[in-house]
Design a protein around this motif. Structure first.
Motif, short mmCIF file in Angstrom:
data_model
loop_
_atom_site.label_atom_id
_atom_site.label_comp_id
_atom_site.label_asym_id
_atom_site.label_seq_id
_atom_site.Cartn_x
_atom_site.Cartn_y
_atom_site.Cartn_z
N LEU A 17 11.74 -25.58 31.28
CA LEU A 17 10.47 -25.08 31.83
C LEU A 17 10.55 -24.92 33.34
CD1 LEU A 17 7.82 -26.99 29.69
CD2 LEU A 17 8.83 -24.73 29.34
N ARG A 49 12.54 -24.86 23.80
CA ARG A 49 12.63 -26.22 24.32
C ARG A 49 12.70 -27.30 23.26
NH1 ARG A 49 8.70 -29.96 26.67
NH2 ARG A 49 9.54 -30.93 28.54
N ASP A 53 10.19 -27.92 19.36
CA ASP A 53 9.68 -26.55 19.53
C ASP A 53 10.04 -25.73 18.30
OD1 ASP A 53 9.06 -23.98 20.25
OD2 ASP A 53 10.42 -23.89 21.98
N THR A 149 3.13 -15.29 33.75
CA THR A 149 3.49 -16.00 32.51
C THR A 149 2.71 -15.42 31.33
OG1 THR A 149 1.77 -17.67 32.77
CG2 THR A 149 3.90 -18.16 33.76
N GLN A 151 2.62 -15.52 26.55
CA GLN A 151 3.14 -16.08 25.32
C GLN A 151 4.51 -15.48 25.00
OE1 GLN A 151 0.39 -15.59 22.10
NE2 GLN A 151 -1.28 -16.66 23.14
N ARG A 152 5.30 -16.25 24.28
CA ARG A 152 6.61 -15.75 23.86
C ARG A 152 6.44 -14.69 22.77
NH1 ARG A 152 9.46 -21.40 22.67
NH2 ARG A 152 7.36 -21.80 21.86
N PHE A 161 0.34 -23.40 17.66
CA PHE A 161 0.57 -24.18 18.88
C PHE A 161 1.75 -23.66 19.68
CE2 PHE A 161 2.66 -27.60 21.23
CZ PHE A 161 1.61 -28.04 22.02
N TRP A 162 2.88 -23.49 19.02
CA TRP A 162 4.09 -23.08 19.75
C TRP A 162 4.01 -21.62 20.17
CZ3 TRP A 162 6.50 -26.96 21.63
CH2 TRP A 162 6.44 -28.18 20.96
N THR A 164 1.41 -20.16 21.25
CA THR A 164 0.53 -19.97 22.40
C THR A 164 1.01 -20.66 23.67
OG1 THR A 164 -0.82 -21.83 21.61
CG2 THR A 164 -1.53 -19.62 21.01
N ARG A 165 2.16 -21.33 23.64
CA ARG A 165 2.72 -21.89 24.89
C ARG A 165 2.99 -20.72 25.85
NH1 ARG A 165 0.37 -25.84 24.94
NH2 ARG A 165 -0.62 -24.75 23.22
N GLN A 166 2.67 -20.92 27.10
CA GLN A 166 2.88 -19.85 28.10
C GLN A 166 4.30 -19.96 28.66
OE1 GLN A 166 -0.08 -18.28 27.00
NE2 GLN A 166 -0.20 -17.59 29.11
N TRP A 167 5.26 -19.74 27.81
CA TRP A 167 6.66 -19.99 28.18
C TRP A 167 7.48 -18.72 28.37
CZ3 TRP A 167 8.11 -24.79 24.64
CH2 TRP A 167 7.40 -25.91 25.11
#
Length: 171
Positions: A17, A49, A53, A149, A151-152, A161-162, A164-167
């Motif tokens: 990250l 990650r 993840d 940033t 979402q993937r 959940f995963w 919507t991570r801003q990764w």
DNA sequence: TCAGTGATTAGG
DNA sequence: CTAATCACTGAG
């Protein structure tokens, strides 16, 4: 051949990250086939990650394909998907903490499948060590881009959940 | 929106 | 061995 600004192990062994956004603006240097070395400014990355993840391939265990992600950061994880495209990833973090940053775009080549096709990345780069290799490494740059940033992309299977991570990081 | 494409993986 | 899956792309 060794560039003065080549990034060293210390850069890669930090958490993905931190590393994934810092890769934006850095220069990917590649020599593929008989071509001379070329530099590409990285413009888009995504963080994957650890085993928790659900979007990360390593979440389904250590296999022949994911093995390199379990090693110390600084190596290259390449895999083939949809029968056509090689994906280029940079392994980050410490040993046995599987993480990687997907290189989605570089300047001039937008899209992970298109960029690997354009710059000649294939399975032969799997496991390449970016701190030692004479055909692929990453150099620091003077660029300090403003990083956005989001979402993937393409990981609906991983659950809300995963997903919507801003990764995802991009210029 | 949707099919193409074949390596990778889990499961008999 | 088999079958499902898939961090994508380009055409319509």
């Amino acid at each position: 051949m060794q560039g003065k600004k080549r990034l060293t192990r210390d850069f890669y062994i930090r958490d993905v990250l931190i590393v994934a956004p810092e890769l934006i603006g850095k220069a990917l240097v590649v020599r593929s086939g008989i071509k001379a070395c070329r530099k590409y400014i990285i413009t888009e990355t995504e963080a994957y990650r650890g085993i928790e993840d659900k979007a990360c391939h390593a979440s389904r265990g250590r296999t022949e394909r994911t093995d390199v992600m379990f090693l110390q950061g600084g190596k290259v994880y390449v895999y083939f998907v949809y029968g056509m495209y090689w994906m280029l990833n940079i392994v980050t973090g410490e040993e046995n903490n599987p993480q990687a940053a997907l290189i989605r775009s570089v300047e001039g080549f937008d899209g992970p499948g298109k960029l690997t096709r354009a710059i000649g990345i294939d399975k032969s780069f799997y496991g390449e060590d970016l701190t030692l290799s004479d055909r692929m490494w990453i150099e620091d740059s003077e660029i300090s881009p403003v990083i956005k940033t989001g979402q993937r992309i393409g990981i609906d299977y991983a659950g809300e959940f995963w997903k919507t991570r801003q990764w995802r990081y991009y210029i």
